[in-house]
Design an enzyme around this catalytic site. Structure first.
Site, PDB file in Angstrom:
ATOM      1  N   HIS A  84      34.216  38.384  35.477  1.00 24.39           N
ATOM      2  CA  HIS A  84      35.225  39.206  34.785  1.00 24.39           C
ATOM      3  C   HIS A  84      34.953  40.670  35.073  1.00 24.39           C
ATOM      4  O   HIS A  84      33.797  41.087  35.168  1.00 24.39           O
ATOM      5  CB  HIS A  84      35.171  38.966  33.264  1.00 24.39           C
TER       6      HIS A  84
ATOM      7  N   ASP B 125      39.494  31.407  31.320  1.00 23.96           N
ATOM      8  CA  ASP B 125      40.179  30.334  32.060  1.00 23.96           C
ATOM      9  C   ASP B 125      39.311  29.118  32.310  1.00 23.96           C
ATOM     10  O   ASP B 125      39.810  28.100  32.805  1.00 23.96           O
ATOM     11  CB  ASP B 125      40.677  30.899  33.404  1.00 23.96           C
TER      12      ASP B 125
HETATM   13  C1  SDX Z   1      41.613  36.788  33.744  1.00 27.08           C
HETATM   14  O1  SDX Z   1      41.310  41.728  33.274  1.00 27.08           O
HETATM   15  C2  SDX Z   1      41.395  40.833  32.382  1.00 27.08           C
HETATM   16  O2  SDX Z   1      41.145  41.056  31.215  1.00 27.08           O
HETATM   17  C3  SDX Z   1      41.837  39.466  32.856  1.00 27.08           C
HETATM   18  C4  SDX Z   1      41.869  38.367  31.790  1.00 27.08           C
HETATM   19  C5  SDX Z   1      42.928  38.626  30.742  1.00 27.08           C
HETATM   20  O3  SDX Z   1      42.765  38.124  29.615  1.00 27.08           O
HETATM   21  O4  SDX Z   1      43.973  39.249  31.073  1.00 27.08           O
HETATM   22  O5  SDX Z   1      40.606  38.282  31.160  1.00 27.08           O
HETATM   23  C6  SDX Z   1      42.213  37.009  32.400  1.00 27.08           C
HETATM   24  O6  SDX Z   1      42.214  37.119  34.732  1.00 27.08           O
HETATM   25  C7  SDX Z   1      40.221  36.219  33.823  1.00 27.08           C
HETATM   26  C8  SDX Z   1      39.694  36.127  35.290  1.00 27.08           C
HETATM   27  C9  SDX Z   1      40.259  34.860  35.924  1.00 27.08           C
HETATM   28  N1  SDX Z   1      39.918  34.832  37.366  1.00 27.08           N
HETATM   29  C10 SDX Z   1      38.994  33.976  37.853  1.00 27.08           C
HETATM   30  O7  SDX Z   1      38.321  33.194  37.170  1.00 27.08           O
HETATM   31  C11 SDX Z   1      38.863  34.007  39.381  1.00 27.08           C
HETATM   32  C12 SDX Z   1      37.378  34.021  39.770  1.00 27.08           C
HETATM   33  N2  SDX Z   1      36.806  35.315  39.370  1.00 27.08           N
HETATM   34  C13 SDX Z   1      36.842  36.382  40.283  1.00 27.08           C
HETATM   35  O8  SDX Z   1      37.605  36.341  41.406  1.00 27.08           O
HETATM   36  C14 SDX Z   1      36.380  37.734  39.767  1.00 27.08           C
HETATM   37  O9  SDX Z   1      35.253  37.529  39.021  1.00 27.08           O
HETATM   38  C15 SDX Z   1      37.391  38.543  38.996  1.00 27.08           C
HETATM   39  C16 SDX Z   1      38.671  38.672  39.748  1.00 27.08           C
HETATM   40  C17 SDX Z   1      37.642  37.937  37.671  1.00 27.08           C
HETATM   41  C18 SDX Z   1      36.772  39.934  38.785  1.00 27.08           C
HETATM   42  O10 SDX Z   1      36.686  40.514  40.013  1.00 27.08           O
HETATM   43  P1  SDX Z   1      35.970  41.929  40.224  1.00 27.08           P
HETATM   44  O11 SDX Z   1      35.656  42.580  38.929  1.00 27.08           O
HETATM   45  O12 SDX Z   1      36.780  42.685  41.225  1.00 27.08           O
HETATM   46  O13 SDX Z   1      34.589  41.528  40.807  1.00 27.08           O
HETATM   47  P2  SDX Z   1      34.302  41.391  42.346  1.00 27.08           P
HETATM   48  O14 SDX Z   1      35.322  40.496  42.990  1.00 27.08           O
HETATM   49  O15 SDX Z   1      34.089  42.762  42.899  1.00 27.08           O
HETATM   50  O16 SDX Z   1      32.905  40.589  42.329  1.00 27.08           O
HETATM   51  C19 SDX Z   1      31.664  41.255  42.202  1.00 27.08           C
HETATM   52  C20 SDX Z   1      30.671  40.342  42.920  1.00 27.08           C
HETATM   53  C21 SDX Z   1      31.096  40.039  44.359  1.00 27.08           C
HETATM   54  O17 SDX Z   1      29.938  39.720  45.061  1.00 27.08           O
HETATM   55  P3  SDX Z   1      29.202  40.927  45.982  1.00 27.08           P
HETATM   56  O18 SDX Z   1      30.293  41.492  46.866  1.00 27.08           O
HETATM   57  O19 SDX Z   1      28.690  41.920  44.957  1.00 27.08           O
HETATM   58  O20 SDX Z   1      28.110  40.213  46.736  1.00 27.08           O
HETATM   59  O21 SDX Z   1      30.639  39.063  42.250  1.00 27.08           O
HETATM   60  C22 SDX Z   1      31.118  38.059  43.141  1.00 27.08           C
HETATM   61  C23 SDX Z   1      31.887  38.760  44.236  1.00 27.08           C
HETATM   62  O22 SDX Z   1      31.870  38.002  45.440  1.00 27.08           O
HETATM   63  N3  SDX Z   1      31.983  37.181  42.345  1.00 27.08           N
HETATM   64  C24 SDX Z   1      31.996  35.851  42.442  1.00 27.08           C
HETATM   65  C25 SDX Z   1      32.932  35.415  41.474  1.00 27.08           C
HETATM   66  N4  SDX Z   1      33.436  36.478  40.835  1.00 27.08           N
HETATM   67  C26 SDX Z   1      32.850  37.565  41.379  1.00 27.08           C
HETATM   68  N5  SDX Z   1      31.336  34.996  43.260  1.00 27.08           N
HETATM   69  C27 SDX Z   1      31.593  33.691  43.088  1.00 27.08           C
HETATM   70  N6  SDX Z   1      32.457  33.188  42.164  1.00 27.08           N
HETATM   71  C28 SDX Z   1      33.157  34.016  41.354  1.00 27.08           C
HETATM   72  N7  SDX Z   1      34.011  33.527  40.463  1.00 27.08           N
END
Ligand code: SDX
Length: 424
Positions: free
Chosen positions: A302, A359
């Site tokens: 998140h 989720d």
């Molecule tokens: C919702 O904003 C809100 O409040 C949203 C929400 C709401 O109520 O409206 O809470 C609802 O959208 C919840 C999120 C649902 N999405 C997912 O579950 C999809 C999987 N999660 C991600 O794609 C990610 O964690 C996000 C999109 C939720 C957040 O993305 P960020 O903040 O841009 O983080 P990032 O992609 O920059 O990740 C940081 C690091 C990266 O690794 P490095 O580049 O540092 O090596 O963490 C890793 C990412 O690759 N990472 C994950 C991951 N989520 C982040 N690696 C594996 N699995 C994951 N799920």
């Protein structure tokens, strides 16, 4: 709070600060470009506030989520969704008579114009219900041309909240080839939705109180979340003066993305993939860590919550309770719990502070309620509807609000001469 100082290009600029009611500090850069010719750059807006708002407070470090000051833990299982919708829209919990009047509005406006039924006929049975929901919501503006008048703002907020569940239920009935069940005035908002989803003309349908209570809790948990992607989209579109239906339709489209509200559908698809693969959790955790593999653990991570998502904690417990009360043993729940355990023991997830989000468990409860996977994101949209509407209303009522128009840093070709085609 003292102002901030910025040294740039040999000069020093003093920037005012804004301190919120929970002590958050914002550095106000609204005059920066006029003073310094420079702008800030923050792709993904992770460090940028777009507005001040009095609707929802989140503390990502402490796992705090409050709607108008009320902690999510205190209201998720105690309140009804229409009560919390009223709270988000009006700022305070309703009295009994205020809630009765609000519910009457949600009941009275729950029907769609009969002509809108023809819209459903044009969709293939395989149409994703989010495509239907977004286009139907935008199309509602055709029936209420005066929606954008200040005097009609609250009426159209009630209309949209009331009709959202009818559109959603009709899209489900369309997908399974069953006749639409019209909204019943004798039922509560959540019972009305369940009846429109699962009743059939041939036999009586009794709403199961376990389902109604679970639905209230699910919708409340999704009701608002400050400036998330879809709510920011609603504000972006609303800032141009676009009507409420166009603004909310845009938010529905933003929510559809798999990184946002579309994640709940992807979580179940992922859990089923793990189940079919024999439950090798570490294998999928390793896939999620592999930078050459675009697989992610859906429902994990998140932008704001860096310790735990309070909604995920509530949903994890609710999943056990609802499945037990319904007498359902869903192996995906055990798979989800095992996946969470394996991931949270893995340095990659711990280091990046990736925890289950809203989720991760919600889909298991939706499935137990008989809601099909392709309706999961629609359920998220139904929950988020009062939040979107509250933010749109807050924006509309803000006299200082301006059209949102971010800047950019141009990195393309510098000026060059046009060469006619014959000479290229
Ligand atoms: C919702 O904003 C809100 O409040 C949203 C929400 C709401 O109520 O409206 O809470 C609802 O959208 C919840 C999120 C649902 N999405 C997912 O579950 C999809 C999987 N999660 C991600 O794609 C990610 O964690 C996000 C999109 C939720 C957040 O993305 P960020 O903040 O841009 O983080 P990032 O992609 O920059 O990740 C940081 C690091 C990266 O690794 P490095 O580049 O540092 O090596 O963490 C890793 C990412 O690759 N990472 C994950 C991951 N989520 C982040 N690696 C594996 N699995 C994951 N799920």
């Amino acid at each position: 709070m003292a102002s901030a100082k910025l040294q740039f290009d040999g000069k020093e600029y003093e920037l005012p600060t804004v301190v919120g009611s929970e002590g958050e500090v914002g550095i106000d850069i609204s005059k920066l470009r006029a003073q310094s010719k420079g702008i800030t750059l923050d792709p993904g807006y992770g460090n940028t506030g777009s507005c001040t708002s009095g609707i929802t407070f989140i503390d990502g470090e402490k796992g705090i989520l409050r709607y108008r000051g009320y902690p999510i833990e205190a209201i998720a299982e105690e309140a009804t969704f229409s009560e919390i919708s009223y709270l988000l829209l009006n700022g305070d919990l309703p009295t009994a008579s205020e809630l009765e009047e609000f519910d009457e509005g949600l009941t009275y406006h729950s029907m769609l114009h009969e002509d809108m039924k023809k819209f459903f006929e044009g969709y293939p049975p395989t149409a994703h219900p989010m495509a239907i929901l977004s286009s139907m919501v935008a199309s509602l503006s055709s029936y209420y041309p005066g929606a954008n008048l200040e005097a009609n703002l609250d009426l159209n907020i009630t209309r949209l909240l009331a009709k959202a569940i009818t559109i959603a239920a009709f899209s489900y009935k369309k997908s399974i080839g069953q006749p639409f069940m019209y909204p019943r005035n004798d039922l509560s908002y959540t019972a009305r939705f369940l009846n429109m989803m699962f009743a059939v003309p041939a036999e009586p349908y009794e709403v199961n109180p376990v389902l109604e209570r679970a639905l209230n809790m699910l919708l409340i948990l999704h009701a608002d979340h400050e400036q998330n992607c879809s709510t920011s989209t609603v504000r972006m579109v609303g800032s141009s003066g676009a009507n409420i239906y166009a603004s909310i339709a845009a938010g529905i489209c933003a929510l559809w993305g798999p990184l946002h509200g579309g994640a709940n559908q992807k979580v179940i698809e992922m859990l089923r993939m793990i189940q079919d693969d024999g439950g090798g959790y570490q294998k999928f955790v390793d896939k999620a860590k592999d930078k050459d593999d675009n697989f992610r653990l859906m429902g994990f991570g998140h932008r704001v919550y860096k310790n735990f998502d309070p909604r995920a904690r509530i949903l994890k417990k609710a999943a056990d309770d609802v499945l037990e009360e319904l007498g359902i043993d869903d192996p995906l729940l055990e798979i989800a719990k095992n996946l969470e355990r394996v991931a949270l023991e893995d340095e990659y997830f711990v280091e990046r502070r990736l925890y289950p989000n809203v989720d991760f468990y919600s889909g298991i409860i939706y499935s137990a309620m008989g809601i099909p996977v392709n309706m999961f994101t629609v359920m998220f949209a139904l929950g988020r509807m009062p939040g979107w509407l509250a933010h749109w209303k807050e924006l509309r009522r803000d006299p200082s609000a301006r059209i949102n128009r971010p800047r950019q840093i141009y990195v393309g070709a510098t000026e060059r001469e046009f060469v006619p085609l014959a000479e290229r």
